[in-house]
Write an enzyme that holds these catalytic residues in place. Structure first.
Site, PDB file in Angstrom:
ATOM      1  CG  ASP A   1      -6.469  -3.408  -3.619  1.00 56.52           C
ATOM      2  OD1 ASP A   1      -7.325  -2.743  -3.125  1.00 56.52           O
ATOM      3  OD2 ASP A   1      -5.210  -3.362  -3.410  1.00 56.52           O
TER       4      ASP A   1
ATOM      5  CB  SER B   1      -0.968   0.106   1.154  1.00 58.89           C
ATOM      6  OG  SER B   1      -1.966   0.761   0.962  1.00 58.89           O
TER       7      SER B   1
ATOM      8  CG  ASP C   1     -15.888 -18.766  -9.864  1.00 66.15           C
ATOM      9  OD1 ASP C   1     -14.534 -19.025 -10.401  1.00 66.15           O
ATOM     10  OD2 ASP C   1     -16.362 -19.075  -9.181  1.00 66.15           O
TER      11      ASP C   1
ATOM     12  CG  HIS D   1      -5.501  -2.664   0.351  1.00 63.55           C
ATOM     13  ND1 HIS D   1      -4.800  -2.287  -0.838  1.00 63.55           N
ATOM     14  CD2 HIS D   1      -5.086  -2.115   1.263  1.00 63.55           C
ATOM     15  CE1 HIS D   1      -4.020  -1.411  -0.568  1.00 63.55           C
ATOM     16  NE2 HIS D   1      -3.961  -1.096   0.629  1.00 63.55           N
TER      17      HIS D   1
END
Ligand SMILES: *[C@@H]1O[C@H](CO)[C@@H](O)[C@H](O)[C@H]1NC(C)=O
Ligand SMILES: *[C@@H]1O[C@H](CO)[C@@H](O)[C@H](O)[C@H]1NC(C)=O
Ligand SMILES: *[C@@H]1O[C@H](CO)[C@@H](O)[C@H](O)[C@H]1NC(C)=O
Ligand SMILES: *[C@@H]1O[C@H](CO)[C@@H](O)[C@H](O)[C@H]1NC(C)=O
Ligand SMILES: *[C@@H]1O[C@H](CO)[C@@H](O)[C@H](O)[C@H]1NC(C)=O
Ligand SMILES: *[C@@H]1O[C@H](CO)[C@@H](O)[C@H](O)[C@H]1NC(C)=O
Length: 533
Positions: A420, A199, A266, A459
């Site tokens: 994320d 991050s 998927d 994340h």
């Protein structure tokens, strides 16, 4: 003094003495912890140095920053305070040096949100592995959630010195200080230096590669907050859409859209496992949900045409003259972080994510009372542009010219979870492509810079998403730097709620993982493929 206390103190003395003797024999030219001198940091004065041998330090778990306890650490603790010429800043740097078992390496550690580092919480796990390591607060408050304490000076202007510290300067100072202190303590230079962060920490690692290419031989940058001046404003986009369209959506219905996008895409990677690997091939139309009923806490909610339009606009991301590529989450990412809402006095209202809310308040509007929920489409364009104009060069961290890092022999492993929910993986891909353009050759690029996109990972891999998270990218960059073992894949793992361990190898971009055959929990059942459907 009682007998037992006396025995203890003699024992302690003997321990310290034998330790000093061992250290002196092992490394002539080393300096005892308590006598380390102030390092020379170009552009800054070191105001103070405090160093102390801590033979039995412990750091207690503090989730989500540190998930386990560390005890029995035998280290030399060094605290520096420095100030830059012409700036009224006071930057703290903490350096931890293992007393025994040093692996010969220096490691810089990073922060998250508005914090540049977390001191002992970042240092404990890597010092336990034998690294000499450093962490800095960049002269900020250390609060990851808010820059309120430092963003504006007493006249209400942006504190550019501190912003520069946060953006890049503190990373370099910490590398200079940490290497100098390690050299003095051990009597020899670290043979290699590394960076590891996610991050904000990922951004700090890449900014070092861009601006100070000799600071680190190897960089691990997870979910990097690069392109800060643009992507952070784009994080406001979902709130702008909901405001302008007059439709705020409940967390529950947002989750239903995320679930539907996973269901739609998927199986494109050859396996239905709740994970989208091939986001490029994924076409998800939120309108397919219109009219369906969602089982929400306390009541059923029916998905409206308006809600589907809002989600479609959120997933498309903002468009405009100054917006070169999508700043949008992938299908499969949770929508309820950036698009979060809450009920106030019986009415559903927007709840912006703190990073964008604070950036716009403090750095764009310079007004802590500014209400970001007033931003509509046209104000958004102006803010996006202003942020880049004013801050792109300072904190963009998006310079694609990594030729200095390449020439210095640096290696970078960049990884980003495709699910994320906060930082757009599309930006990491865009940066990769820009670096490739500067380098001019994809195989030359792969010789020192590789991007790994982790399917179904949120994340920094910190949340409940089902995808396998990189196990130890630091070890993989060390092997790349020191043994020339280039990482074709990143080893990844996930422990499922039922205890099953799922192993996957994360493919190097632009390849994506496809299921081949066999046990779905084994990495060998998948191949890296360039095929999109
Ligand atoms: C080290 O500290 C722990 C507490 O974290 C304590 O239980 C232990 O006795 C200490 N060991 C020594 C040798 O002082
Ligand atoms: C860490 O240690 C504290 C105090 O000794 C204890 O209460 C806690 O449960 C431990 N946490 C973990 C994650 O082991
Ligand atoms: C979304 O999927 C998760 C995981 O299958 C499930 O627990 C959750 O209830 C679903 N949410 C909605 C709103 O359908
Ligand atoms: C969304 O907002 C609610 C308050 O309405 C909060 O409890 C929740 O943690 C937020 N969710 C996320 C993912 O930030
Ligand atoms: C962005 O800002 C620059 C500098 O103020 C200006 O020249 C440019 O026209 C702006 N772009 C847009 C789309 O408003
Ligand atoms: C890229 O570099 C490699 C070796 O460094 C070379 O073999 C290859 O031809 C180059 N490719 C292009 C498209 O220039």
């Amino acid at each position: 003094m009682t007998k037992s206390k006396k025995t203890l103190s003699i024992l302690a003395f003997a321990q310290v003495f034998s330790h000093c003797l061992a250290a002196a024999v092992a490394t002539a030219g080393s300096t005892p912890c308590g006598r380390l001198k102030r390092p020379n940091i170009p552009g800054a004065n070191v105001i103070s140095i405090h160093s102390q041998h801590l033979p039995n330090a412990s750091v207690l778990a503090s989730p989500p920053l540190l998930n386990s306890n560390f005890t029995g650490l035998d280290i030399c603790n060094v605290d520096l305070v420095l100030s830059h010429h012409g700036a009224k800043d006071e930057v703290k740097v903490k350096i931890w040096l293992p007393s025994t078992g040093w692996n010969g390496r220096f490691l810089g550690t990073g922060g998250s949100g508005y914090a540049a580092g977390f001191f002992e919480l970042s240092l404990a796990p890597v010092v336990a592995l034998g690294y000499a390591a450093a962490s800095t607060d960049a002269g900020l408050s250390g609060d990851p959630y808010s820059p309120a304490a430092w963003a504006l000076d007493s006249k209400g202007n942006v504190n550019k010195d501190l912003l520069l510290n946060f953006a890049s300067r503190s990373v370099h100072d910490m590398a200079v200080a940490g290497k100098a202190i390690a050299t003095e303590y051990y009597g020899k230079r670290p043979h290699h230096s590394y960076w590891s962060g996610c991050s904000t920490g990922g951004r700090q690692g890449l900014v070092a590669a861009q601006m100070y290419p000799e600071d680190f031989d190897g960089v691990v940058a997870g979910a990097p907050a690069i392109d800060w001046a643009r992507y952070v404003v784009a994080e406001q986009w979902p709130q702008v859409v909901m405001r302008e369209e007059g439709t705020y959506i409940s967390q529950c219905v947002l989750e239903a859209f995320t679930n539907a996008s996973i269901a739609a895409c998927d199986s494109l990677d050859g396996l239905t496992d709740g994970i989208i690997s091939d986001v490029r091939a994924c076409k998800f139309d939120p309108h397919a949900l219109v009219g369906s009923s969602v089982n929400c806490p306390g009541k059923e909610e029916v998905v409206t045409e308006e809600a589907a339009s809002v989600v479609a606009k959120i997933l498309a991301g903002p468009k405009g003259l100054e917006i070169s590529h999508p700043y949008a989450l992938n299908p499969g990412a949770a929508l309820d972080s950036l698009s979060n809402t809450t009920i106030v006095d019986g009415t559903r209202v927007g709840l912006p994510f703190f990073v964008n809310d604070a950036w716009i308040k403090y750095f764009i509007k310079r007004n802590p009372l500014f209400d970001t929920s007033t931003i509509g489409y046209s104000a958004f364009q102006a803010i996006f542009n202003q942020s880049q104009q004013e801050y792109g060069k300072i904190i963009g961290s998006y310079d694609p010219d990594l030729s200095g890092f390449k020439t210095a022999g640096g290696k970078a492993i960049v990884w980003h979870g495709l699910a994320d929910q906060l930082i757009f993986p599309a930006d990491t891909v865009d940066y990769h492509q820009k670096v490739e353009k500067v380098i001019g050759n994809s195989s030359t690029l792969a010789g020192f810079y590789r991007t790994f996109l982790a399917s179904g990972v949120d994340h920094c891999g910190a949340g409940p998403t089902p995808g396998a998270v990189p196990v130890d990218p630091l070890e993989e960059v060390v092997a790349w730097v020191e043994q020339g073992k280039s990482p074709d894949v990143l080893e990844a793992r996930k422990v499922k709620p039922d205890g099953t361990i799922v192993a996957r190898d994360i493919c190097a971009f632009p390849l994506t993982s496809r299921y081949r055959s066999g046990d779905v929990t084994l990495a060998s059942s998948y191949v890296c493929s360039s095929q999109t459907q």
